[in-house]
Design an enzyme around this catalytic site. Sequence first.
Site, PDB file in Angstrom:
ATOM      1  N   SER A 109       0.820  -1.208   0.000  1.00 13.31           N
ATOM      2  CA  SER A 109       0.000   0.000   0.000  1.00 13.31           C
ATOM      3  C   SER A 109       0.857   1.263   0.000  1.00 13.31           C
ATOM      4  O   SER A 109       1.889   1.341   0.672  1.00 13.31           O
ATOM      5  CB  SER A 109      -0.904  -0.003   1.236  1.00 13.31           C
ATOM      6  OG  SER A 109      -1.558   1.242   1.390  1.00 13.31           O
ATOM      7  N   GLN A 132       1.058  -0.386  -4.855  1.00 16.46           N
ATOM      8  CA  GLN A 132      -0.234   0.273  -5.079  1.00 16.46           C
ATOM      9  C   GLN A 132      -0.054   1.778  -4.989  1.00 16.46           C
ATOM     10  O   GLN A 132       0.574   2.291  -4.069  1.00 16.46           O
ATOM     11  CB  GLN A 132      -1.257  -0.228  -4.053  1.00 16.46           C
ATOM     12  CG  GLN A 132      -2.610   0.463  -4.108  1.00 16.46           C
ATOM     13  CD  GLN A 132      -2.681   1.701  -3.231  1.00 16.46           C
ATOM     14  OE1 GLN A 132      -2.025   1.769  -2.190  1.00 16.46           O
ATOM     15  NE2 GLN A 132      -3.427   2.702  -3.666  1.00 16.46           N
ATOM     16  N   TYR A 134      -1.823   5.763  -5.336  1.00 13.70           N
ATOM     17  CA  TYR A 134      -2.842   6.793  -5.544  1.00 13.70           C
ATOM     18  C   TYR A 134      -2.191   7.911  -6.346  1.00 13.70           C
ATOM     19  O   TYR A 134      -1.128   8.412  -5.959  1.00 13.70           O
ATOM     20  CB  TYR A 134      -3.346   7.348  -4.212  1.00 13.70           C
ATOM     21  CG  TYR A 134      -4.097   6.362  -3.358  1.00 13.70           C
ATOM     22  CD1 TYR A 134      -5.381   5.944  -3.703  1.00 13.70           C
ATOM     23  CD2 TYR A 134      -3.519   5.839  -2.197  1.00 13.70           C
ATOM     24  CE1 TYR A 134      -6.070   5.032  -2.912  1.00 13.70           C
ATOM     25  CE2 TYR A 134      -4.204   4.933  -1.401  1.00 13.70           C
ATOM     26  CZ  TYR A 134      -5.480   4.535  -1.766  1.00 13.70           C
ATOM     27  OH  TYR A 134      -6.155   3.634  -0.982  1.00 13.70           O
ATOM     28  N   THR A 160      -4.940   2.702  -8.044  1.00 15.35           N
ATOM     29  CA  THR A 160      -6.289   2.656  -7.490  1.00 15.35           C
ATOM     30  C   THR A 160      -7.126   3.759  -8.115  1.00 15.35           C
ATOM     31  O   THR A 160      -6.763   4.935  -8.065  1.00 15.35           O
ATOM     32  CB  THR A 160      -6.248   2.811  -5.962  1.00 15.35           C
ATOM     33  OG1 THR A 160      -5.576   1.675  -5.412  1.00 15.35           O
ATOM     34  CG2 THR A 160      -7.650   2.887  -5.377  1.00 15.35           C
ATOM     35  N   LYS A 233      -6.983  -0.855 -10.502  1.00 14.07           N
ATOM     36  CA  LYS A 233      -7.764  -1.472  -9.429  1.00 14.07           C
ATOM     37  C   LYS A 233      -8.969  -0.593  -9.114  1.00 14.07           C
ATOM     38  O   LYS A 233      -8.821   0.607  -8.860  1.00 14.07           O
ATOM     39  CB  LYS A 233      -6.888  -1.636  -8.186  1.00 14.07           C
ATOM     40  CG  LYS A 233      -7.585  -2.196  -6.953  1.00 14.07           C
ATOM     41  CD  LYS A 233      -6.572  -2.356  -5.815  1.00 14.07           C
ATOM     42  CE  LYS A 233      -7.212  -2.868  -4.543  1.00 14.07           C
ATOM     43  NZ  LYS A 233      -8.045  -1.831  -3.874  1.00 14.07           N
ATOM     44  N   SER A 255     -12.641  -4.506  -8.075  1.00 14.81           N
ATOM     45  CA  SER A 255     -12.594  -4.201  -6.649  1.00 14.81           C
ATOM     46  C   SER A 255     -13.549  -3.073  -6.325  1.00 14.81           C
ATOM     47  O   SER A 255     -13.700  -2.131  -7.109  1.00 14.81           O
ATOM     48  CB  SER A 255     -11.167  -3.787  -6.244  1.00 14.81           C
ATOM     49  OG  SER A 255     -11.112  -3.397  -4.883  1.00 14.81           O
ATOM     50  N   HIS A 257     -13.033  -1.711  -3.246  1.00 14.19           N
ATOM     51  CA  HIS A 257     -12.243  -1.220  -2.115  1.00 14.19           C
ATOM     52  C   HIS A 257     -12.698  -1.873  -0.814  1.00 14.19           C
ATOM     53  O   HIS A 257     -12.711  -1.241   0.251  1.00 14.19           O
ATOM     54  CB  HIS A 257     -12.335   0.311  -2.026  1.00 14.19           C
ATOM     55  CG  HIS A 257     -11.063   0.970  -1.589  1.00 14.19           C
ATOM     56  ND1 HIS A 257     -10.132   1.467  -2.462  1.00 14.19           N
ATOM     57  CD2 HIS A 257     -10.548   1.205  -0.350  1.00 14.19           C
ATOM     58  CE1 HIS A 257      -9.120   1.998  -1.802  1.00 14.19           C
ATOM     59  NE2 HIS A 257      -9.342   1.839  -0.502  1.00 14.19           N
ATOM     60  N   GLY A 290     -14.639  -9.755  -0.040  1.00 17.90           N
ATOM     61  CA  GLY A 290     -15.538 -10.755   0.518  1.00 17.90           C
ATOM     62  C   GLY A 290     -15.006 -12.166   0.558  1.00 17.90           C
ATOM     63  O   GLY A 290     -15.724 -13.080   0.974  1.00 17.90           O
ATOM     64  N   ARG A 292     -13.391 -15.233   1.990  1.00 19.73           N
ATOM     65  CA  ARG A 292     -13.104 -15.707   3.338  1.00 19.73           C
ATOM     66  C   ARG A 292     -12.830 -17.197   3.401  1.00 19.73           C
ATOM     67  O   ARG A 292     -12.666 -17.760   4.485  1.00 19.73           O
ATOM     68  CB  ARG A 292     -14.281 -15.379   4.281  1.00 19.73           C
ATOM     69  CG  ARG A 292     -14.538 -13.887   4.479  1.00 19.73           C
ATOM     70  CD  ARG A 292     -13.371 -13.193   5.156  1.00 19.73           C
ATOM     71  NE  ARG A 292     -13.644 -11.773   5.395  1.00 19.73           N
ATOM     72  CZ  ARG A 292     -13.393 -10.803   4.525  1.00 19.73           C
ATOM     73  NH1 ARG A 292     -12.863 -11.101   3.332  1.00 19.73           N
ATOM     74  NH2 ARG A 292     -13.655  -9.544   4.828  1.00 19.73           N
TER      75      ARG A 292
END
Length: 367
Positions: A109, A132, A134, A160, A233, A255, A257, A290, A292
């Site tokens: 990140s 990643q 910004y 992103t 992304k 994505s 986010h 999501g 898992r």
Amino acid sequence: MARPGLHTVSDYEARAKTILSKSVYEQFALGAGDNGTLAENRRAYSRLLLQWRCLRGVEAVDMSTSVLGHRISSPICVAPSSMQKMACADGEKAMARACTEAGTLMTVSSWSTHSMEDIIGAADRKLPQWFQLYISPDRSFTQGLVHRAEASGFKAIVVTLDVPRPGVRFANMRNAFAMPANLSLEHYSVGGHGAGPGGDFLKQNVDIHMHRSLSWTDIEWIKSTTHLPIVVKGVMSGDDAKEALRHGVDAIWVSNHGGRQLDGSPATIDVLAEVVQAVDGRVEVYVDGGVRSGTDVLKALALGARAVFVGRPPLWGLVCNGEDGAGDVLGILNHELEVALTLCGCSSVQSVPKSIAVPASRYRSLL
């Protein structure tokens, strides 16, 4: 190595919740608005079922794959998560070591609490790491980050797209969330772009670094500044996927986010097939949100994802047991995926047929 009582991602999250402060736990765990999209990311996987095939003679499963030409041991990769020193003292460096042990890709990140150089230095250089990004209104600052990533050995830049400004996050408002005073966002702590030590990182960074007028021409500009592949992304429609292709991107990452931006937006797994169809094999497509369990990963592979990224699950491992905890969570997911592949008659992650992922409504309609 797993700690007693920690056998699933949910086990790790429940344990992490008892360790972290309410403010930090909810910064990591919750999403935008009333958390509708956050919940929908999970619910959408339950609307898909796996139609297994019998007697396929799967003696062994090849879990390996490649992303942008780099071999990794599994399609389960680690998504960018900010401020990982809030999870454990070694933060992103511990996560990098866990990814090395798992033989997989980590995406670092921009808002990390170690420098990119320290993070990649903690990992095996034979494995790919992505950075990643910004895009800041200050192009010289953005270009400086890209050039640092190149020089450090990162293999791709992940831009992103979905944060021209932060989403409405009620939990952070209620908790008056602020980054702990002993931490700083290392990539923003030099050259007058500081974010720390401590303080409310959103208040310190939004006006300086969020690019509200971000457009596709900025993607063209980023491509012109680097020889590294560009992954975008935050794509959530087939139309935007086609637009991304027109602007020369090298891969597309579906994505929302982690449900942290626009509450009421669709689940990523519901959008994945549309994006894969729009791309039509021209670039690789990835997905997060999501996930898992290993069966969630298998469903995403069946719908066309080349790799599946997880953010919160290894973070819970980091909270519970540092590097070993994050590694154990990745191990749990990989074991579940391997078992599911065997039971569905698939001998490799690259031979998963779309036909095994079916909507639950198909069976309800037969009643």
